[in-house]
Design a protein around this motif. Structure first.
Motif, short mmCIF file in Angstrom:
data_model
loop_
_atom_site.label_atom_id
_atom_site.label_comp_id
_atom_site.label_asym_id
_atom_site.label_seq_id
_atom_site.Cartn_x
_atom_site.Cartn_y
_atom_site.Cartn_z
N LEU A 401 0.73 -1.21 0.01
CA LEU A 401 0.03 -0.01 -0.13
C LEU A 401 0.92 1.32 0.00
CD1 LEU A 401 -2.74 1.52 0.57
CD2 LEU A 401 -2.46 1.26 3.11
N SER A 425 -8.86 7.30 -3.09
CA SER A 425 -8.13 6.14 -3.07
C SER A 425 -8.84 5.23 -4.37
CB SER A 425 -8.48 5.23 -1.92
OG SER A 425 -7.79 4.06 -1.79
N ASN A 426 -7.83 4.37 -4.78
CA ASN A 426 -8.38 3.41 -5.80
C ASN A 426 -8.70 2.17 -5.02
OD1 ASN A 426 -5.93 2.25 -5.02
ND2 ASN A 426 -4.78 2.50 -6.96
N ASP A 427 -8.92 2.17 -3.78
CA ASP A 427 -9.10 0.75 -3.07
C ASP A 427 -10.31 1.01 -2.15
OD1 ASP A 427 -8.77 -1.28 -0.98
OD2 ASP A 427 -7.25 -1.97 -2.06
N ASP A 428 -11.29 0.52 -2.26
CA ASP A 428 -12.55 0.79 -1.27
C ASP A 428 -11.99 0.44 0.17
OD1 ASP A 428 -13.93 1.79 -3.41
OD2 ASP A 428 -15.26 0.18 -3.72
N GLU A 429 -11.70 -0.82 0.26
CA GLU A 429 -11.15 -1.22 1.59
C GLU A 429 -10.13 -0.45 2.26
OE1 GLU A 429 -9.42 -5.17 4.03
OE2 GLU A 429 -9.92 -5.12 1.84
N THR A 430 -9.23 0.13 1.69
CA THR A 430 -8.34 1.12 2.12
C THR A 430 -9.06 2.31 2.72
OG1 THR A 430 -6.41 0.21 1.13
CG2 THR A 430 -6.07 2.43 1.65
N SER A 492 -2.30 -0.51 -4.64
CA SER A 492 -3.40 0.25 -3.73
C SER A 492 -2.79 1.46 -3.28
CB SER A 492 -3.73 -0.78 -2.56
OG SER A 492 -3.97 -2.00 -2.82
#
Length: 535
Positions: A401, A425-430, A492
């Protein structure tokens, strides 16, 4: 000429001795610590009315009324106390005249009582109360605090966190060195909770606050002192003191590896750039340990370059490296908390100045990744140095990350003011994890979209990508995020634009005017949560 030795890490770390806050067994009803021999001030929590016109004393305040023989609810009413978070009302109890052989119920007890409003008792209210209290602690003696039943570890951490941040004062440049003042001891009574868990919570809160103080000190340092070389030297001193690995690269290293954008930004300054890499290697890394890279924007002063800023906009630009300060301070916190993730901090450091060698609108720069950039605004220099740092980190470090943090766009401040950072962010969880951490740390974020159709605004007829979009596109913060995303492919990635939250124009309860240290608590909380720990 100001002596740079007034602003070295030696003097800074000396300043990073926060007020002493400890936990002690008991309540105000039974503790021996509130006797006049041991204590100057007793702090008791009150809350707003619930259906009538009187504030609500907490059980600690009620017990104090019995021990002191004073109706503190009546005293609160006479002070017109409302119980809102951060409200402080001082009650000073009189002495008996020395010629009279008489006594009062509070003989032998501390005579100064602060009725501290804690609002509804939420963590946010408790933090506000802690920050506000510091202004009313005017003695070097002990202060004892009873928050009533609200003595869970997370409440202790929130209160102490607010107290620590409220106690910070910026370092001043003066003719003579400032005298070191002593600090009072703050004792928080444990009530029914285990002392060891409260002590651990206070220790973690102090560590995070130490990082925030460091970030504030670095960002508040005047730019005639804070050159890229100076900043890199402070990073080396911090790393040596904390047992962190560090490498500082100079302008020759940057040139050999094709950092054309960073060198262009630095080209107008007499102070050459630096590229700092700091690593926290955990003592023991679990099976789920990750490699997290934090990239911080390190513009030690931003004149805007040839696209010159207005005079008033230049004044706070010594803090344009607040992202770098936060990143470096986060490495310190990670080390002291022994976080299990491998954490690498990458800080490109440069000064955006004006001279005959300054870069120009219309230039085309070749970056570390090989991608070319059409320069359209020399006052959008931060994204250029961040882009190369991101490219280098992805290529050389193989992170799980990457998080970049920067005072990047005025547009973010216009959108969300000075209390929220902007998250992309390109990562929903992050993104969800960062939002949760922000809420826990009371350093708030608002997620903004990476609008796919807006990418057309960064198309260039001269290069692979434009530095900024044409004015008709608007959405300045989104456009900056899309530009950075281009340089973090297949990774991420999260971008924190803190242009508003990193600075306070006026003093607030939890910060003096100037750099706020925003982001240290947020990133520390994120790393704690990802490690299965919570402050």
């Amino acid at each position: 000429m100001v002596d740079p030795t007034h602003f070295t890490i030696d003097t800074m770390t000396g300043r990073l001795v926060l007020p002493e806050v400890i936990a002690a067994d008991g309540t105000v009803e039974t503790t021996p610590l509130i006797t006049a021999d041991h204590c100057d001030t007793v702090v008791l929590a009150i809350q707003p009315p619930a259906g009538d016109d009187s504030v609500r004393p907490t059980p600690g305040a009620t017990a104090a009324s019995l021990r002191y023989g004073v109706d503190l609810a009546d005293a609160a009413e006479r002070c017109h106390a409302k119980g809102k978070a951060g409200e402080c009302n001082v009650v000073s109890l009189p002495r008996v005249h020395g010629r009279r052989n008489a006594s009062v119920p509070w003989d032998g007890l501390a005579r100064r009582i602060i009725l501290l409003g804690i609002g509804e008792g939420t963590e946010s209210d408790i933090r506000t109360a802690g920050a506000a209290l510091w202004r009313h602690i005017d003695s070097d003696e002990r202060t004892v605090i009873d928050l009533g039943p609200r003595t869970a570890p997370e409440i202790f951490a929130s209160f102490a966190g607010g107290l620590f941040l409220g106690a910070y004062r910026p370092k001043r440049v003066t003719k003579t060195a400032a005298e070191t003042s002593s600090s009072p001891q703050i004792v928080m009574l444990s009530g029914r909770h285990r002392l060891d868990s409260l002590t651990d919570a206070l220790g973690a809160a102090q560590t995070v606050a130490t990082g925030t103080w460091l970030a504030r000190d670095l960002a508040n340092t005047p730019s005639n002192i804070k050159t890229p070389q100076w900043f890199a030297a402070q990073c080396e001193a911090i790393a040596a003191a904390e047992g962190l690995d560090i490498t500082v690269h100079d302008e020759s290293w940057l040139a050999d590896r094709g950092f054309g954008a960073t060198l262009a930004v630095a080209g107008g300054s007499a102070n050459p750039p630096r590229f700092v890499v700091i690593s926290h290697e955990p003592v023991t890394a679990g099976d789920g340990a990750r490699h997290v890279v934090i990239v911080g924007k390190g513009i030690t002063y931003d004149s805007g370059g040839l696209c010159l800023k207005p005079r008033t906009a230049m004044v706070p630009m010594k803090t344009d490296m607040a992202g770098a300060a936060t990143a470096v301070a986060t490495a310190l916190v990670a080390r002291r908390l022994n976080l299990p993730d491998r954490i690498t901090v990458v800080v490109p450091v440069a000064e955006n100045a004006i001279s005959g060698s300054a870069y120009r609108p219309g230039d085309v720069l070749t970056t570390f990744s090989g991608a070319t950039v059409e320069v359209t605004n020399t006052d959008a220099e931060g994204r250029l140095i961040l882009a190369e740092a991101l490219s280098w980190a992805v290529a050389e470090l193989e992170p799980d990350l990457v998080i970049d943090i920067a005072t990047l766009t005025g547009a973010s401040r216009m959108a969300l003011g000075d209390r929220h950072g902007v998250l992309y962010s390109n990562d929903d969880e992050t993104a969800a994890d960062l939002e949760q951490a922000a809420s826990r740390a009371h350093e708030y974020l608002w997620r903004m979209p990476l609008v796919d159709s807006y990418r057309a605004g960064l198309e260039s007829s001269l290069a692979d990508i434009r530095q900024t979009a044409a004015s008709q596109w608007g959405a300045g913060s989104i456009m900056a995020a899309l530009f950075l995303e281009h340089f973090a492919p297949k990774t991420s990635w999260a971008h924190l634009d803190i242009a508003g939250a990193a600075r306070a124009e006026k003093p607030r309860a939890d910060t003096a005017a100037g750099a706020t240290g925003y982001g240290v608590g947020l990133l520390a909380q994120y790393l704690l949560l990802s490690a299965g720990r919570e402050q």
